[in-house]
Design an enzyme around this catalytic site. Structure first.
Site, short mmCIF file in Angstrom:
data_model
loop_
_atom_site.label_atom_id
_atom_site.label_comp_id
_atom_site.label_asym_id
_atom_site.label_seq_id
_atom_site.Cartn_x
_atom_site.Cartn_y
_atom_site.Cartn_z
N GLN B 237 0.81 -1.12 0.20
CA GLN B 237 -0.03 -0.01 -0.14
C GLN B 237 0.92 1.23 0.12
O GLN B 237 0.36 2.38 -0.23
CB GLN B 237 -0.86 -0.10 1.15
CG GLN B 237 -2.28 -1.22 1.18
CD GLN B 237 -3.13 -1.02 2.18
OE1 GLN B 237 -3.13 -1.97 2.96
NE2 GLN B 237 -3.73 0.24 2.61
N ARG B 384 -9.63 -0.52 7.17
CA ARG B 384 -10.55 0.39 6.62
C ARG B 384 -10.76 1.50 7.32
O ARG B 384 -12.02 1.77 7.77
CB ARG B 384 -11.68 -0.31 5.98
CG ARG B 384 -12.30 0.40 4.84
CD ARG B 384 -13.50 -0.31 4.16
NE ARG B 384 -13.91 0.76 2.98
CZ ARG B 384 -14.40 0.02 2.02
NH1 ARG B 384 -14.09 -1.41 1.68
NH2 ARG B 384 -14.72 1.03 1.06
N CYS B 385 -9.92 2.30 8.12
CA CYS B 385 -10.19 3.27 8.95
C CYS B 385 -8.74 4.03 8.92
O CYS B 385 -7.97 3.51 8.84
CB CYS B 385 -10.68 3.19 10.28
SG CYS B 385 -9.68 2.26 11.34
N GLU B 760 -13.01 5.23 3.85
CA GLU B 760 -13.20 4.43 5.15
C GLU B 760 -14.50 4.97 6.30
O GLU B 760 -14.95 4.35 7.02
CB GLU B 760 -12.02 4.81 5.99
CG GLU B 760 -10.96 4.07 5.11
CD GLU B 760 -9.46 4.44 5.56
OE1 GLU B 760 -9.37 5.62 6.15
OE2 GLU B 760 -8.57 3.87 5.09
#
Lengths: 288, 806
Positions: B237, B384-385, B760
């Site tokens: 990522q 996902r945050c 997110e």
């Protein structure tokens, strides 16, 4: 997630398959749909040196009616069970149950024979076959013998099937026209084994139960034929009190593991709830 | 003007710029199975690595014997910690300032920890060889419960830290303690509690879960010994960060390391960190001189590479009797597993958890986080945050419901009463953040009106009465969640990773014929950057998005960036893109002025070119200007038309949203069915509404999974339970609720295009909405708080404990 080395066989007749199994003993395993065996091999929890794929044996396919018995070839897929008009008319509980097994992709490959033969307590068909009082045809080097589904299961993955035998067909007695039936399955999601499930087949006469057969899925290390629950209900009008006693009798024979589906206490209660709901639906259907 | 001249609207539409529901260009290859992922890579002579892993959660490793494995034909090498010590890589630094074993160095700290790395000609041989490596273990007492970590007699998990009472984030107070992180004014907060009319206190736990990208973590490392160059393809990522880390660890100069992240099949935070698989592949390639591939399987992914959450939040709120909140006190016990491999900006051991005051105007707040070691897998990634923001949102949103219950107030009304008001922005929170913009009241009111909130409450009341009368076995819950996120890490004044400031970058090159290639420091894992980045450029420089190619992930060609996670791409790289594009437009204006023989100040921008003010027929389209930039630039001007921008954001961005969940629960089975789920998001300027909707759908599905059962559990001996998709809850289309989406637009005042980031938000806001719905359903039976995850059996237990089974 990579299996160990094995030799792959694809015989074209039952006799040939049995001969291969007989010559390799415990080191060989028959392969039908593969949904249980192949993941176990990938996890190296099973490591057969010889894999005998039954997919090339035409004789193991098909559904036929003979008098009061319907015979289903072991390699008949769940998808084919769902699509069979004969089963739809005479044994609709098979379609109802098959539709609750995993998802369409799995049902294209998953077979009735594989589902009942490997003794996985999570499978749905074994309890259903017990409920219907089906018999399994086991073919070995000395020919075929029949064992009742209610007698077949000994422990998780342990059955009456000998290492050199193949479960070739399932013989199912057809219940009378107008019978009530239901398969209630509680699961966490599509593709999951049952948290608990109950199969019920019953007949009514003048508002009371003339016959009633009950079996439970995945609440012990084998499928459970709940004989006592069935006899409690037989002769009753399915009044609340009798149902409660039958449910208690069914719960009493369960012995589920605590796992991701929930602790044992929960799964026991869910067996009871599934039975209660299956009874209600089966009775509704029998009343027409 | 003849009839063939496109209208302004037609020219605008042709750009497919910002605001357009442009179809995702990457889907052409993804939907045809033509994506190129790491595992698609096949290099000549490539070999495969795989791990021998520990069956024990805590044990000494007394012997590793690879003799039999090495005898197996096709096995090339078996690496152990002893081998890695030769290159000083038996341990590696974590992003959180801790160190982590690459391979077991004398002991193991969690089940499935990497013990030895087998390298073989193919995967089958590697897996066979794993079974042949003999490892002797001596079991040690296992510590699973974080609440027992700091017991006086708790087993020592990290002998390497013995006597080291100063950690990366201050003093350690116990041998299993990692850090204490304290924010806010303790005295002010205590005063608020002393003076409060009402206080509530609850332990709110957010269980351990795990991101589940379709593609697991994997890499191919290839060392060219002649050139002295290392190339690593991986599911990264943040490819540039990986290059810097690889250079620091291997001492290979950074320019001789090429890190390439090809197509990535989902990340969700799982692919931010550096894992033993990467290090071992690199070392194995250096040792063998051939490329080495390592691919994690699903069980390895779920049980080793970076879990998320495991936060245990003791939450207290003080309020006046009218519901006005006056103080917030939170203590977090953070379970980091065997190593602190939390992927946060380096100075933030608990991420941005101090956003825990949420959307509310708390005059005083105090937060303390204690990180501890246990015998579980390391990590603590932002699934996902943004960093620990999901935990914070869950904490405050659950807390507000608990307060509403105590006050006998409606939870939506309580929120409305305490929202930060539009005129208070920019708003200084009691825990140190400056919220950029927001209009919470409008969003909440729109959500309540759309879902018919008051009617739902009336229906719920009627159902509760019916339940009490024994007419139904079903109860109804309404989950309210109003979240404020903090994303876009981040300003160099507060954010760095291993010392590198968390800026991001864009490079745009306009070719002579007017098409464009652009490269960014971010890396899409499914977010659709190839589509949306082109839309920003299209609007800014008037070239159709279809003529703009976006390329990310190759550290040789892309400008340095900190990567994609924490909803940072749009707030940070999105700004860099707009600013680089504006540099191009500025140069284009000078070229156009030269072409039209006017002063550049006489020109105005119009959709896709410059025109003379008051004489729109005299215009030059960008395409013509691009040609001129290479063909006949103005005298004295450098030819070419390209720009680079590095953007250090002045502040974070603060997206927010109002989510409502309506749930029906069968108390006899514990099965909860989501009847409706409404999500209103305000992410500022909306670049591609269709991609936003897709992001919200995906994030809500993950939120649903997490709240309703997605969990990594351990038994008391440290066995990881359910690390496969049989037990780890990944909802299918059948279980997934229908999503209703909506929006308001409150642009970020400090962002060049006003965008805030959205990927997110649905996970951050979704989890509390689901959990509050379950909790809300049981309130009338006397429940205050039921812990997540809300799988059927836990709901059934809660119902039973509340007497709902009669």
């Amino acid at each position: 997630m990579i299996p160990g080395e094995f030799t792959y066989h694809r015989p074209s007749s039952v006799a040939e398959a049995v001969a291969i199994l007989a010559s390799h003993g415990d080191e060989a395993r028959p392969l039908s749909g593969g949904h249980s065996l192949i993941p176990m091999m990938k996890l190296r929890m099973a490591a057969p040196e010889h894999l005998v794929d039954l997919g090339g044996i035409a004789d193991l396919k098909g559904i036929a009616e003979d008098g009061d018995t319907i015979t289903v070839g072991a390699m008949t897929t769940q998808h084919e069970l769902i699509g069979s008009d004969l089963l739809g008319a005479r044994l609709p509980i098979i379609r109802e149950t098959s539709l609750l097994i995993a998802d369409p992709q799995i049902r294209y490959l998953g077979t009735l024979g594989g589902n009942v033969a490997n003794g996985d307590p999570g499978n749905d068909m074994p309890a259903l076959m017990q409920c219907l009082n089906a018999a399994y045809v086991l073919t070995g080097p000395d020919g075929a013998r029949e064992v009742a589904a209610r007698e077949f299961y000994e422990a998780a993955y342990f059955t009456a099937l000998a290492p050199d035998e193949i479960l070739t067909a399932v013989k199912i007695p057809v219940p009378p026209t107008g019978h009530g039936y239901a398969y209630e399955k509680l699961k966490r999601k599509v593709g999951d084994y049952a948290t608990a499930a109950a199969a019920v087949v019953l007949t009514l006469s003048g508002g009371s139960v003339s016959t009633c057969s009950v079996a439970l899925t995945n609440v012990a290390d084998t499928p459970l034929y709940a004989e006592e629950a069935g006899s409690i209900l037989t002769g009753s009008t399915l009044d609340a009190d009798t149902v409660k006693r039958a449910v208690a009798a069914a719960e009493a024979i369960t012995d589920p593991a605590s796992d991701g589906r929930g602790p044992a206490e929960y799964r026991i209660k869910m067996a009871g709830i599934m039975l209660e709901r299956a009874l209600a639906r089966a009775a509704d259907r029998a009343r027409g | 003007m003849n009839d063939m001249t496109p209208t302004r609207e037609q020219r605008e539409a042709a750009l497919e710029g910002m605001g357009c529901k442009r179809k995702r260009v990457e889907d052409i290859r993804f939907t045809q199975g033509k994506g190129q992922y790491v595992d698609d890579l096949k290099l000549p002579g490539m070999v495969f690595g795989d791990f021998v892993r520990s069956p024990y959660a805590h044990a000494k490793v007394t012997k590793i014997d690879a003799t039999e494995a090495l005898k197996l034909p096709g096995v090339i090498a078996v690496l152990t910690a002893e081998d890695l010590k030769g290159v000083n890589l038996a341990w590696m630094p974590t992003l959180a300032g801790d160190v982590q074993m690459v391979l077991a160095d004398g002991k193991v700290l969690y089940q499935n920890q990497e013990v030895a790395f087998v390298v073989a000609e193919n995967r089958y041989i590697a897996d066979d060889a794993i079974q042949l490596v003999e490892v002797e273990y001596e079991e040690l007492p296992v510590l699973v419960d974080p609440f027992q970590s700091m017991a006086p007699d708790a087993p020592v998990l990290r002998p390497d830290l013995e006597g080291k009472m100063e950690g990366a984030h201050g003093p350690r107070k116990h041998h299993n303690h990692i850090f204490t992180w304290e924010v806010g004014d303790k005295d002010e907060t205590s005063k608020a509690f002393a003076e409060a009319d009402v206080t509530v206190k609850e332990l709110i736990s957010y269980h351990r879960t795990h991101p589940s990208p379709l593609e697991t973590c994997q890499c191919v490392a290839s060392m060219d010994k002649v050139k002295g160059e290392l190339t690593v393809w991986g599911t990264f990522q943040a490819p540039h960060v990986i290059r810097t880390v690889a250079s620091l660890l291997s001492t290979i100069p950074e320019h001789k390391i090429h890190v390439i992240a090809p197509d990535i099949g989902g990340g969700f935070g799982n692919k931010v960190g550096a894992y033993p698989g990467y290090i071992c592949s690199i070392v194995a390639s250096i040792v063998t001189g051939v490329p080495v591939k390592w691919v994690e399987d699903r069980m390895e992914n779920l049980s080793t590479t970076s879990f998320a959450r495991d936060y245990h939040m003791t939450t207290e709120i003080a309020a006046k009797s009218d519901g006005t909140v006056t103080g917030l006190k939170v203590h977090v016990l953070a379970d980091h597993g065997g190593f602190d491999a939390c992927a946060d900006p380096s100075k933030w051991p608990a991420g941005f958890f101090n956003i825990v005051t949420g959307s509310y105007d708390f005059p005083a707040a105090h937060l303390e986080v204690d990180g501890v070691y246990t015998n579980k897998a390391p990590g603590g990634v932002a699934y996902r945050c943004s960093f620990r923001v999901t935990e914070a949102a869950y904490c405050i949103e659950r807390g507000m419901d608990i307060l509403a219950q105590k006050l006998g107030m409606d939870p939506a009304d309580l929120r409305m009463k305490n929202f930060i008001k539009p005129e208070q922005f920019p708003y200084q929170s009691a825990l140190g953040w400056e919220y950029d913009s927001g209009d919470y009241h409008t969003a909440m009111q729109k959500a309540m009106d759309t879902i018919g909130y008051r009617e739902l409450r009336a229906e719920q009341k009627a159902k509760q009465e019916a339940f009490k009368r024994g007419e139904t076995r079903e109860i109804m819950g309404i989950g309210v969640s109003f979240f404020t996120e903090i994303v876009g890490a981040g300003p160099s004044k507060n954010c760095d990773i291993l010392g590198v400031a968390m800026f991001d970058s864009a490079e745009i090159r306009v070719h002579p014929t007017g098409s464009v290639i652009s490269r960014m420091g971010t890396k899409s894992q499914g977010q659709g950057h190839e589509t949306t980045w082109a839309q920003i450029i299209a609007t800014e420089i008037g070239i159709p998005a279809a003529d703009i190619m976006v390329e990310e992930g190759n550290t040789d060609t892309a400008p340095y960036g900190l990567g994609t996670y924490g909803s940072r791409s749009t707030p940070v790289a999105g700004a860099a893109i707009a600013l680089a594009a504006r540099k191009i437009r500025n140069k284009a204006q000078m070229i156009a002025a030269h072409m039209l023989e006017v002063s550049e100040y006489d020109l105005e921008w119009d959709v896709d070119g410059f025109q003379v003010k008051g004489n729109p027929q005299a215009r030059k389209a960008m395409k013509e200007i691009a040609w001129a930039a290479y063909h006949a630039p103005p005298p004295g001007m450098e030819p070419g038309l390209e720009a680079v921008s590095y953007y250090d954001p002045p502040n974070m961005t603060y997206p927010f949203g109002a989510y409502f969940c309506v749930m029906d629960i069968d108390v006899d089975t514990g099965v909860a069915k989501t009847r409706r789920f409404y999500a209103l998001d305000d992410c500022g300027t909306r670049i591609n509404p269709m991609i936003i909707e897709g992001q919200v759908h995906g994030g809500l599905t993950e939120a649903f999974a997490i709240a309703m059962g997605q969990e990594i559990r351990y038994d008391e001996t440290g066995n990881v339970m359910g690390a496969s998709f049989m037990d780890f809850f990944i909802p299918t289309a059948v279980e997934t609720p229908h999503w209703e989406t909506d929006y308001t637009v409150t642009p970020s005042p400090h962002h060049p295009i006003g965008a805030k980031g959205v990927g997110e938000s649905p996970n951050v806001g979704g989890v509390p909405a689901f959990s509050n719905a379950v909790n809300d359903a049981f309130q009338f039976l006397g429940s205050t708080h039921i812990q997540m995850p809300h799988d059927a059996w836990r709901i059934w237990q809660a119902a039973r404990d509340l007497g709902a089974h009669g």
